[in-house]
Design a protein around this motif. Structure first.
Motif, PDB file in Angstrom:
ATOM      1  N   LEU A   1      67.814 -24.681 -98.388  1.00 23.09           N
ATOM      2  CA  LEU A   1      66.751 -23.865 -97.801  1.00 23.09           C
ATOM      3  C   LEU A   1      67.137 -22.384 -97.817  1.00 23.09           C
ATOM      4  CD1 LEU A   1      65.923 -26.289 -94.882  1.00 23.09           C
ATOM      5  CD2 LEU A   1      64.693 -26.024 -97.042  1.00 23.09           C
ATOM      6  N   SER A   2      66.150 -21.518 -97.544  1.00 18.58           N
ATOM      7  CA  SER A   2      66.287 -20.106 -97.886  1.00 18.58           C
ATOM      8  C   SER A   2      67.411 -19.390 -97.139  1.00 18.58           C
ATOM      9  CB  SER A   2      64.960 -19.391 -97.632  1.00 18.58           C
ATOM     10  OG  SER A   2      64.587 -19.485 -96.269  1.00 18.58           O
ATOM     11  N   LEU A   3      67.549 -19.616 -95.847  1.00 18.51           N
ATOM     12  CA  LEU A   3      68.536 -18.856 -95.090  1.00 18.51           C
ATOM     13  C   LEU A   3      69.971 -19.263 -95.403  1.00 18.51           C
ATOM     14  CD1 LEU A   3      66.814 -18.352 -91.625  1.00 18.51           C
ATOM     15  CD2 LEU A   3      67.391 -16.626 -93.321  1.00 18.51           C
ATOM     16  N   TRP A   4      70.165 -20.431 -95.999  1.00 20.19           N
ATOM     17  CA  TRP A   4      71.513 -20.788 -96.469  1.00 20.19           C
ATOM     18  C   TRP A   4      71.945 -19.818 -97.556  1.00 20.19           C
ATOM     19  CZ3 TRP A   4      72.198 -23.315-101.495  1.00 20.19           C
ATOM     20  CH2 TRP A   4      73.546 -23.533-101.811  1.00 20.19           C
ATOM     21  N   ALA A   5      71.089 -19.629 -98.544  1.00 20.88           N
ATOM     22  CA  ALA A   5      71.423 -18.721 -99.638  1.00 20.88           C
ATOM     23  C   ALA A   5      71.473 -17.277 -99.157  1.00 20.88           C
ATOM     24  CB  ALA A   5      70.398 -18.874-100.765  1.00 20.88           C
ATOM     25  N   ALA A   6      70.535 -16.897 -98.262  1.00 20.80           N
ATOM     26  CA  ALA A   6      70.507 -15.518 -97.781  1.00 20.80           C
ATOM     27  C   ALA A   6      71.767 -15.188 -96.986  1.00 20.80           C
ATOM     28  CB  ALA A   6      69.260 -15.301 -96.928  1.00 20.80           C
ATOM     29  N   LYS A   7      72.217 -16.120 -96.133  1.00 20.22           N
ATOM     30  CA  LYS A   7      73.435 -15.861 -95.349  1.00 20.22           C
ATOM     31  C   LYS A   7      74.659 -15.722 -96.248  1.00 20.22           C
ATOM     32  CE  LYS A   7      72.391 -17.794 -90.785  1.00 20.22           C
ATOM     33  NZ  LYS A   7      71.060 -18.379 -91.005  1.00 20.22           N
ATOM     34  N   ASP A   8      74.688 -16.488 -97.313  1.00 22.96           N
ATOM     35  CA  ASP A   8      75.834 -16.368 -98.219  1.00 22.96           C
ATOM     36  C   ASP A   8      75.858 -15.009 -98.906  1.00 22.96           C
ATOM     37  OD1 ASP A   8      77.161 -18.752 -97.758  1.00 22.96           O
ATOM     38  OD2 ASP A   8      75.868 -19.873 -99.099  1.00 22.96           O
ATOM     39  N   GLU A   9      74.689 -14.463 -99.200  1.00 25.00           N
ATOM     40  CA  GLU A   9      74.645 -13.104 -99.738  1.00 25.00           C
ATOM     41  C   GLU A   9      75.240 -12.115 -98.726  1.00 25.00           C
ATOM     42  OE1 GLU A   9      73.130 -11.572-102.563  1.00 25.00           O
ATOM     43  OE2 GLU A   9      72.991 -13.510-103.565  1.00 25.00           O
ATOM     44  N   VAL A  10      74.862 -12.268 -97.451  1.00 25.10           N
ATOM     45  CA  VAL A  10      75.377 -11.384 -96.405  1.00 25.10           C
ATOM     46  C   VAL A  10      76.886 -11.565 -96.250  1.00 25.10           C
ATOM     47  CG1 VAL A  10      75.291 -10.850 -93.937  1.00 25.10           C
ATOM     48  CG2 VAL A  10      73.178 -11.351 -95.180  1.00 25.10           C
ATOM     49  N   LEU A  11      77.333 -12.815 -96.230  1.00 27.35           N
ATOM     50  CA  LEU A  11      78.764 -13.075 -96.052  1.00 27.35           C
ATOM     51  C   LEU A  11      79.577 -12.555 -97.228  1.00 27.35           C
ATOM     52  CD1 LEU A  11      78.653 -16.673 -94.517  1.00 27.35           C
ATOM     53  CD2 LEU A  11      79.068 -14.496 -93.354  1.00 27.35           C
ATOM     54  N   ALA A  12      79.004 -12.575 -98.435  1.00 25.57           N
ATOM     55  CA  ALA A  12      79.708 -12.018 -99.591  1.00 25.57           C
ATOM     56  C   ALA A  12      79.895 -10.516 -99.423  1.00 25.57           C
ATOM     57  CB  ALA A  12      78.929 -12.325-100.871  1.00 25.57           C
ATOM     58  N   ALA A  13      78.860  -9.830 -98.939  1.00 24.78           N
ATOM     59  CA  ALA A  13      78.997  -8.392 -98.681  1.00 24.78           C
ATOM     60  C   ALA A  13      80.029  -8.130 -97.589  1.00 24.78           C
ATOM     61  CB  ALA A  13      77.641  -7.803 -98.293  1.00 24.78           C
ATOM     62  N   ALA A  14      80.047  -8.987 -96.547  1.00 26.30           N
ATOM     63  CA  ALA A  14      81.020  -8.822 -95.471  1.00 26.30           C
ATOM     64  C   ALA A  14      82.439  -9.063 -95.964  1.00 26.30           C
ATOM     65  CB  ALA A  14      80.690  -9.764 -94.321  1.00 26.30           C
ATOM     66  N   ARG A  15      82.609 -10.073 -96.815  1.00 22.14           N
ATOM     67  CA  ARG A  15      83.954 -10.377 -97.320  1.00 22.14           C
ATOM     68  C   ARG A  15      84.502  -9.240 -98.166  1.00 22.14           C
ATOM     69  NH1 ARG A  15      86.253 -12.825-101.750  1.00 22.14           N
ATOM     70  NH2 ARG A  15      84.225 -13.093-102.746  1.00 22.14           N
ATOM     71  N   ALA A  16      83.601  -8.520 -98.866  1.00 26.70           N
ATOM     72  CA  ALA A  16      84.046  -7.384 -99.667  1.00 26.70           C
ATOM     73  C   ALA A  16      84.584  -6.259 -98.790  1.00 26.70           C
ATOM     74  CB  ALA A  16      82.895  -6.869-100.532  1.00 26.70           C
ATOM     75  N   GLU A  17      84.151  -6.232 -97.529  1.00 28.50           N
ATOM     76  CA  GLU A  17      84.614  -5.200 -96.606  1.00 28.50           C
ATOM     77  C   GLU A  17      85.837  -5.638 -95.814  1.00 28.50           C
ATOM     78  OE1 GLU A  17      83.342  -2.021 -96.133  1.00 28.50           O
ATOM     79  OE2 GLU A  17      82.273  -2.501 -97.979  1.00 28.50           O
ATOM     80  N   SER A  18      85.802  -6.885 -95.313  1.00 27.61           N
ATOM     81  CA  SER A  18      86.874  -7.333 -94.426  1.00 27.61           C
ATOM     82  C   SER A  18      86.855  -8.848 -94.319  1.00 27.61           C
ATOM     83  CB  SER A  18      86.702  -6.695 -93.037  1.00 27.61           C
ATOM     84  OG  SER A  18      87.476  -7.350 -92.078  1.00 27.61           O
TER      85      SER A  18
ATOM     86  N   ALA B   1      60.923 -22.199 -96.668  1.00 21.99           N
ATOM     87  CA  ALA B   1      61.747 -23.149 -97.411  1.00 21.99           C
ATOM     88  C   ALA B   1      62.138 -22.639 -98.798  1.00 21.99           C
ATOM     89  CB  ALA B   1      61.001 -24.480 -97.537  1.00 21.99           C
ATOM     90  N   VAL B   2      61.221 -21.912 -99.447  1.00 22.12           N
ATOM     91  CA  VAL B   2      61.445 -21.597-100.867  1.00 22.12           C
ATOM     92  C   VAL B   2      61.933 -20.178-101.105  1.00 22.12           C
ATOM     93  CG1 VAL B   2      59.674 -23.262-101.496  1.00 22.12           C
ATOM     94  CG2 VAL B   2      59.060 -20.847-101.313  1.00 22.12           C
ATOM     95  N   LEU B   3      61.903 -19.303-100.106  1.00 20.72           N
ATOM     96  CA  LEU B   3      62.301 -17.923-100.360  1.00 20.72           C
ATOM     97  C   LEU B   3      63.783 -17.791-100.686  1.00 20.72           C
ATOM     98  CD1 LEU B   3      60.219 -15.867 -97.781  1.00 20.72           C
ATOM     99  CD2 LEU B   3      60.187 -15.666-100.264  1.00 20.72           C
ATOM    100  N   GLY B   4      64.529 -18.868-100.553  1.00 24.45           N
ATOM    101  CA  GLY B   4      65.924 -18.838-100.962  1.00 24.45           C
ATOM    102  C   GLY B   4      66.110 -18.591-102.445  1.00 24.45           C
ATOM    103  N   VAL B   5      65.042 -18.733-103.219  1.00 27.59           N
ATOM    104  CA  VAL B   5      65.166 -18.447-104.662  1.00 27.59           C
ATOM    105  C   VAL B   5      65.571 -17.000-104.900  1.00 27.59           C
ATOM    106  CG1 VAL B   5      63.477 -20.220-105.256  1.00 27.59           C
ATOM    107  CG2 VAL B   5      62.706 -17.870-104.884  1.00 27.59           C
ATOM    108  N   LEU B   6      65.311 -16.128-103.915  1.00 30.22           N
ATOM    109  CA  LEU B   6      65.708 -14.728-104.077  1.00 30.22           C
ATOM    110  C   LEU B   6      67.213 -14.565-104.166  1.00 30.22           C
ATOM    111  CD1 LEU B   6      63.261 -12.973-101.564  1.00 30.22           C
ATOM    112  CD2 LEU B   6      63.122 -13.017-104.060  1.00 30.22           C
ATOM    113  N   ALA B   7      67.954 -15.575-103.730  1.00 31.38           N
ATOM    114  CA  ALA B   7      69.414 -15.500-103.799  1.00 31.38           C
ATOM    115  C   ALA B   7      69.975 -16.164-105.045  1.00 31.38           C
ATOM    116  CB  ALA B   7      70.028 -16.131-102.555  1.00 31.38           C
ATOM    117  N   LEU B   8      69.134 -16.808-105.856  1.00 31.64           N
ATOM    118  CA  LEU B   8      69.591 -17.391-107.109  1.00 31.64           C
ATOM    119  C   LEU B   8      69.951 -16.279-108.092  1.00 31.64           C
ATOM    120  CD1 LEU B   8      67.046 -20.331-107.482  1.00 31.64           C
ATOM    121  CD2 LEU B   8      69.409 -20.410-106.635  1.00 31.64           C
ATOM    122  N   PRO B   9      70.819 -16.564-109.059  1.00 28.73           N
ATOM    123  CA  PRO B   9      71.325 -15.482-109.931  1.00 28.73           C
ATOM    124  C   PRO B   9      70.237 -14.617-110.563  1.00 28.73           C
ATOM    125  CG  PRO B   9      72.568 -17.488-110.280  1.00 28.73           C
ATOM    126  CD  PRO B   9      71.461 -17.854-109.345  1.00 28.73           C
ATOM    127  N   GLY B  10      69.206 -15.234-111.145  1.00 28.90           N
ATOM    128  CA  GLY B  10      68.162 -14.443-111.798  1.00 28.90           C
ATOM    129  C   GLY B  10      67.351 -13.609-110.820  1.00 28.90           C
TER     130      GLY B  10
END
Length: 623
Positions: A373-390, A453-462
């Motif tokens: 679902l969408s917020l799973w992918a969205a949170k991983d995008e946020v966590l990736a940005a956070a990991r790049a910082e600290s 449910a489907v807006l998680g596609v925004l976090a897919l590679p393309g």
């Protein structure tokens, strides 16, 4: 093209003003008219997102009121307009015929219009104007049922809290002018001269954190739940609370211009995501749970902004807007039908109303961050940005994601349990329920749930690459496969534990649970640290004004009266006395001069002879 942009903001602002003023006389037409205006606004938003218009008008000397739709604002205008359509369609069946629907729909459209101005403004003065309109209309909407004192008081708390934080934007504007940014364009703020740059940044950060209900301002969102459910669905999903996060995402270059702002914003977002997530876990009121989860989820957006993850924050914002709107509408549908929002009383509500229950379940599982679902992918995008910082930021964010699964699954577990035999005994704690779902509920609820449910596609590679290009964040970090797997495992494990824990009898609440249930006593702390000292200072100033300033005025007045009395005595005894003496002398002379006038001729001759004799003697004496 500029006409399209003016039309985009004029439709909801003009339509809202007309409905608010004429609605009571056109009650039956108000819902349809409001939805029609919202649909027209959505059409204009889509057209603006595709054509990217710009517009400006002179405002002050050297300043303009500028509007523009770029990549980030294109996403925002469509999101705001779409959620507004869905919420107003739901609200068409939420209110009774005797309610002032014109005021409600008018204020909702005015609020949406102010939000559209906020996300398209390119200059700080215009953004400030829209920011103020948002605050005023949100106060009126939260206190819509103002005849109940507790609701009016809740609106006051929400307004005063956000209003206090909003003063940061005025500080930022003044510091920007002093720092050489006379145009007050948002893209020019990072070029303010030091030390004014730090004041500009601090003002923007405080205003954004206050509007987005981040620590330590989060408590106002709890009080805002006194408003109608449709107000919560609009204000606390895609608009008001998202405005602060949007502003930080828009002004990431400003945060980068100072060494301290980015880390402060990122850690505030991470702390809010974790702490308010724990607050949500402790709630037994569904709307309070959703409100605390809103602060927590906005915390992920703020974390992304502080970490420079504009794409991640935007994805989180859009996915959360659809998810939280659907959840608030589902909670509102149950409140209308069953008259309660207490989780124990809502046991089996999903079975009693399957369509609402299905939508709520999908929305809650999306909020939990469960794959795919969408917020799973969205949170991983946020966590990736956070990991790049600290790495520490990443760890706190991952813990907050696990807590999100706990409070989301807790809500699902309550509403999906078997319906008890005495279910009706827990109903009608808030209002008298109708025992049915309004006909206007299914369409907007299902549309928002599908989007969630489907807006998680925004976090897919393309799509993610397209979104990075759209918002101008090429090169932003993307989550590694192991991060996706780790977050999925953490969310699933937390969800399972929450499901099993919720099935057990609730233990007696400990001190930590009581603190979390009371929203960390943030409002009490604000009253103790801010309100009481301010009121105490106000009382001291009032006493100083009464005894010193007013006392000096009163003493001056008394002195003036004394001087006037003395002057009156001088006037009466001196000047008036001299005048009376002259008058008396003149009377005496007149009396003496009147005595010789007898009318006897021989006396006149005698007087003339005496006078002539005296005159001769004087001449002889002088000679």
């Amino acid at each position: 093209m500029s006409a399209l942009l003016w039309l985009l903001v004029a439709l909801p602002l003009g339509g809202g003003a007309v409905l608010a003023l004429t609605g009571p006389r056109r009650g039956g037409l108000v819902p349809a008219t409001g939805v029609a205006v919202a649909v027209a606004t959505l059409g204009a938003a889509v057209a603006a997102a595709l054509t990217r218009p710009e517009a400006s008008a002179p405002l002050f000397a050297g300043m303009e009121a500028g509007l523009a739709v770029d990549g980030l604002s294109a996403v925002m205008v469509v999101t705001v307009a779409a959620v507004t359509v869905a919420v107003l369609a739901f609200a068409a069946g939420e209110f009774a015929a005797h309610d002032d629907r014109g005021r409600f729909f008018g204020l909702m459209l005015l609020f949406a219009g102010a939000m559209l101005v906020t996300v398209t403004a390119t200059t700080l003065p215009l953004l400030l104007m829209a920011w103020e309109v948002m605050g005023a209309t949100s106060w009126a909407l939260i206190g819509y049922w103002w005849r109940r004192p507790e609701r009016a008081a809740a609106a006051d708390v929400a307004f005063l809290t956000t209003r206090a934080a909003d003063l940061g934007l005025y500080l930022a504007a003044g510091a920007a002018v002093a720092g050489g940014v006379g145009s007050l364009r948002l893209d020019a703020l990072p070029h303010a001269a030091a030390p004014w740059l730090h004041l500009v940044t601090a003002g923007v950060v405080v205003a954004a954190l206050g509007k987005s209900a981040q620590l330590p301002f989060s408590f106002w969102l709890s009080r805002a739940m006194q408003g109608p459910s449709s107000v919560s669905a609009l204000l606390h999903s895609a608009t008001m609370v998202a405005a602060g996060a949007y502003l930080l995402l828009r002004l990431v270059p400003l945060l980068d211009a100072t060494a301290w702002a980015g880390p402060v914003v990122a850690w505030t977002g991470a702390a809010t995501a974790l702490a308010l997530g724990l607050v949500a876990v402790a709630q037994r009121d569904l709307k309070q749970l959703l409100a605390a989860s809103t602060s927590a989820q906005i915390g992920f957006m703020v974390l992304a902004a502080g970490s420079g993850g504009v794409t991640a924050g935007t994805t989180q914002l859009v996915a959360h807007a659809a998810t939280k709107s659907a959840l608030f509408l589902a909670a509102g549908a149950w409140l209308t039908a069953l008259g309660t929002r207490q989780l124990p009383a809502l046991r089996g509500a999903a079975r009693a109303h399957p369509l609402v229950g299905a939508a709520f379940t999908v929305g809650a599982l999306t909020l939990a961050g469960l794959p795919p679902l969408s917020l799973w992918a969205a949170k991983d995008e946020v966590l990736a940005a956070a990991r790049a910082e600290s790495a520490a930021l990443y760890a706190v964010g991952l813990a907050a994601a696990a807590v999100a699964a706990v409070y989301s699954v807790k809500a699902v577990r309550y509403v999906t349990r078997p319906l008890p035999a005495d279910a009706a005994s827990g109903y009608d704690t808030e209002v008298q329920g109708t025992r049915r779902v309004a006909r206007t509920t299914p369409a907007p609820l299902l549309a928002l749930t599908l989007a969630a449910a489907v807006l998680g596609v925004l976090a897919l590679p393309g799509p993610a690459s397209w979104l990075r290009g759209l918002v101008g964040a090429d090169g932003a970090p993307a989550p590694e496969p192991w991060e996706l797997l780790l977050s999925a495992c953490v969310a699933c494990a937390a969800a399972v534990l929450s499901w099993r824990w919720t099935c057990r009898p609730a233990p007696a609440p400990g001190a930590a649970v009581r603190v979390a249930h009371a929203w960390l006593y943030l409002e009490r702390a604000a009253r103790l640290v801010v309100v009481r000292p301010v009121l105490g200072l106000a009382r001291m100033l009032a006493v100083f004004d009464d005894r010193v300033v007013d006392g000096a005025v009163r003493r001056t007045a008394r002195g003036g009266l004394a001087v006037s009395r003395l002057a009156r005595r001088l006037d009466d005894g001196g000047i008036d006395g001299a005048v009376r003496a002259v008058a008396a002398g003149a009377r005496d002379l007149g009396r003496w001069a009147r005595r010789p006038q007898t009318g006897l001729l021989h006396q006149y001759y005698a007087q003339a002879a005496v006078g002539f004799t005296v005159l001769v003697l004087i001449v002889l004496w002088v000679r």
